[in-house]
Design an enzyme around this catalytic site. Structure first.
Site, short mmCIF file in Angstrom:
data_model
loop_
_atom_site.label_atom_id
_atom_site.label_comp_id
_atom_site.label_asym_id
_atom_site.label_seq_id
_atom_site.Cartn_x
_atom_site.Cartn_y
_atom_site.Cartn_z
N ASP A 1 1.12 -11.57 -9.50
CA ASP A 1 0.17 -11.50 -8.40
C ASP A 1 0.82 -11.23 -7.06
O ASP A 1 1.93 -11.68 -6.79
CB ASP A 1 -0.64 -12.80 -8.34
CG ASP A 1 -1.65 -12.87 -9.47
OD1 ASP A 1 -2.48 -11.95 -9.57
OD2 ASP A 1 -1.58 -13.82 -10.27
N GLU B 1 -14.39 -13.38 -13.30
CA GLU B 1 -13.10 -13.93 -13.70
C GLU B 1 -12.80 -15.15 -12.84
O GLU B 1 -13.00 -15.11 -11.63
CB GLU B 1 -11.98 -12.91 -13.44
CG GLU B 1 -11.87 -11.83 -14.48
CD GLU B 1 -10.73 -10.86 -14.13
OE1 GLU B 1 -10.76 -9.76 -14.68
OE2 GLU B 1 -9.86 -11.19 -13.30
#
Lengths: 404, 278
Positions: free
Chosen positions: B60, B49
């Site tokens: 995040d 990724e």
């Protein structure tokens, strides 16, 4: 709730939370189930007359509503044109319009059985209002505030602590309002079962923009009736300052279908072409941030830019999605006022009306001072005086070169 | 069959789960990202990724937030990230690459242009964190037209009733966010996975990868027992962030340390026999 009128501008958002091309629910799947739960709880509350009754009770007895409509006679004479009225939401408990929304949302949180409250704050006004209602209902409360803002808004930090809130300084990003909002959302996602996030402005994922607007519409609904009582008619112009835009949409929404010219005033900071402003509509372009599609300050690569305004309450790189829609369809005119113009209006208000305004409505007043002289004395301007200036005296003193 | 489907088919025949590693593009600079991409593929990453930096990464945790800031200081742009992919593809045509990012930089670049350029560069799938199913019509046609997989996040809060809605237009694999929270913070237990993964299996035939909080070889091995892939991101970024020099640069030795971690993760997962069949 009123029955929807066909072709009314007051029927939005649609079932996807859209105001035309704006709004929506741009959140991670981790948040999506919460957003949907909130939406259905809010829809149910809206339909329940007991919820409205409870809201009205706290508005009247705790917040001190209705707030007065004040004919600013000396200011009117000084500017020599249109009659100027202030909607005095600075007289609310906690000193600004923010409390209207906080009462609404905490009543919803209680209805949903949530036991912990979180919020973001910039200048600290929404944080103080949230800490206030959390104390009122005995719920633990965490306020996310940019570390930079914690430093420059110490009195409000202390107020929140007195009210029992935990204030978490946010150091990510530029450590201001948008970063505080990011961290509040991160907290929410990690504490989904028990936590209610009280967003302070008419932005964020659906249903927040509609919900905050509905709670703040108490401003415009009252002002509309008060204008008719005072003058037998509606104003020619209604005007309010815009950061995220909750006080403005609260004033405007009940008048969207009326023949009233509506003007929103953004913060032009050090000038629209200085690169240091918070004028998302004047200088931004559409994008997605904090769960909604709206006008944003961003660079050519879609990275979000920092906003600047002398008023910490206007210092946000986005704007509520309904304003973006009203801008694009031309129903509301959006203008911008610089830090210096706002400071001048701040002093004008103190000197002519004996009212120390917050720097946010001082932006609206600066625009009133621009347009009132050219209007006919038979015309009326209604301005939302959405907050008082106690919190701003240190900032103003610094800019005026005064030692406190 | 695209690279993602081909990879999962091959892993199934080898009876093991995919190690999915993560590189934040341009963290702290382009050369480091290029070295990590090539090195991870060589040291046992089955899928990689690539994080597309954004100023406001709401889902995040602190590790990826800081990685994103370093990357933006290091000159990250959407076009630059696609350039990294093109460079990787000159030497590797098999390891699938998945771009993971937020919507606004993609909107700014233009959805049609972005999906076309990504596919052209050699990207296989997209994870757009703040594009839930309800808003997917914004991108879906362009994603499909360019042969890209649209990989969806599924969370513990995603109800059984909602699962089919979320998975409806998914392809490639399902990214299971194994904890309620943000990336790199908590870790799901074996018991959590034993409870949660069958719930997903009942709703999809796609491979299931588990992420958010998988940090060590031991944890990756536990995930391999239950799911088809384990995503390790924050732990690798933490390793690198802790070793950056005074100028914020990554030395060759530091990159080698990160790649040793990748090799250790790959080894632990290969030791673990996968008994759950999709």
């Amino acid at each position: 709730m009123n029955k929807p009128i066909p072709n009314s501008l007051r029927n939005l958002p649609d079932e996807r939370g859209r105001f035309g091309a704006f709004g929506g629910r741009f959140v991670a799947e981790t948040l999506m189930p919460l957003i949907l739960e909130l939406e259905s709880a809010y829809e149910e509350a809206k339909r329940d007359p007991a919820f409205q009754t409870e809201f009205d009770y706290y508005m009247k007895h705790y917040v001190g509503r209705p707030s007065p409509l004040w004919f600013a006679e000396r200011l009117t004479r000084k500017l020599g044109g249109a009659k100027i009225y202030f909607k005095r939401d600075e007289l609310n408990h906690t000193g600004a319009h923010k409390i209207n929304n906080c009462i609404g949302q905490i009543l919803l949180a209680r209805r949903m059985g949530k036991t912990r409250i979180i919020a973001e704050t910039g200048a600290g006004q929404h944080g103080v209002a949230t800490a206030t209602v959390a104390a009122l209902f005995g719920l633990p409360c965490v306020i996310y505030m940019g570390a930079v803002d914690v430093e420059r808004q110490q009195p409000n930090v202390f107020r929140m602590k007195l009210l029992g809130a935990e204030v978490v300084p946010v150091t990510s990003g530029a450590a201001t309002l948008k970063d505080a909002m990011n961290d509040a959302m991160r907290d929410w996602v990690a504490n989904v079962r028990d936590t209610f996030y009280i967003i302070g402005t008419a932005a964020g994922p659906h249903p927040y923009p509609a919900m905050v607007r509905d709670f703040q519409s108490v401003i415009g609904t009252e002002a509309r009736a008060q204008m008719i009582e005072a003058e037998g008619r509606l104003p020619d112009v209604a005007i309010a300052a815009i950061g995220g835009g909750s006080n403005a949409i609260g004033l405007f929404h009940p008048m969207l279908d009326d023949a009233v010219k509506l003007i929103g005033v953004e913060a032009a900071g050090r000038g629209l072409d200085s690169g240091e402003h918070a004028a998302s509509l004047s200088r931004g372009r559409p994008g997605v941030l904090h769960g909604n599609r709206t006008y944003l300050l961003q660079d050519a690569d879609g990275q979000i830019l920092e906003a600047h305004s002398i008023s910490a309450g206007l210092d946000y790189p986005g704007i509520g999605p309904e304003h973006s829609h009203l801008h694009d369809i031309g129903r509301v005119e959006y203008v911008a006022v610089t830090d210096d113009e706002a400071l001048e209006a701040f002093q004008l208000c103190c000197a002519t009306e004996g009212i120390i305004p917050a720097l946010e409505p001082a932006h609206a007043l600066a625009h009133v001072a621009k347009i009132a002289p050219a209007m006919d004395p038979s015309q009326i301007i209604l301005m939302n005086l959405c907050g008082r200036g106690d919190k701003d005296i240190f900032t103003v003193a610094k800019h005026l070169g005064a030692q406190l | 069959m695209n690279r993602i489907a081909a990879t999962f088919a091959r892993l199934k025949s080898e009876d093991r789960a995919a190690l999915i590693t993560f590189v934040e593009a341009f963290d702290p600079d382009r050369a480091t990202s290029a070295a990590l991409l090539a090195g991870m593929a060589a040291r046992g990453a089955d899928i990689i990724e690539i994080g597309m930096p954004f100023t406001d990464p709401m889902a995040d945790g602190p590790t990826i937030q800081q990685a994103g800031r370093r990357a933006l200081s290091g000159g990250a742009t959407v076009a630059g990230t696609l350039g990294l992919v093109r460079e990787f593809r000159t030497t590797n045509d098999t390891v699938p690459l998945v771009l993971m990012g937020y919507l606004n930089p993609i909107l700014s670049y233009g959805v049609a242009r972005f999906t076309a350029d990504a596919a052209g560069a050699g990207v296989d799938g997209l994870i757009v964190v703040d594009l839930p199913t309800e808003e997917t019509d914004l991108m879906l046609a362009d994603v499909r037209a360019n042969g890209l997989d649209l990989i969806r996040l599924v969370a513990p809060t995603t109800s059984d009733a909602r699962l089919p809605v979320v998975l409806n237009d998914s392809s490639g694999f399902v990214y299971y966010v194994s904890i309620t929270g943000i990336t790199g913070t908590r870790t799901a237990s074996a018991a959590d996975l034993a409870r949660d993964i069958p719930r997903l299996r009942a709703a999809t035939t796609l491979p299931i990868a588990v992420g958010f909080g998988v940090r060590t070889p031991e944890q990756a091995a536990i995930v391999a027992r239950h799911a088809d892939g384990a995503v390790v991101a924050s732990a690798l970024i933490d390793r690198m962030a802790a070793g950056l020099d005074d100028q914020g640069k990554a030395s060759a030795a530091l990159i080698a340390t990160v790649l040793d971690d990748v090799a250790a993760l790959a080894a632990a997962m290969r030791r673990e026999r996968v008994t759950v069949l999709a």
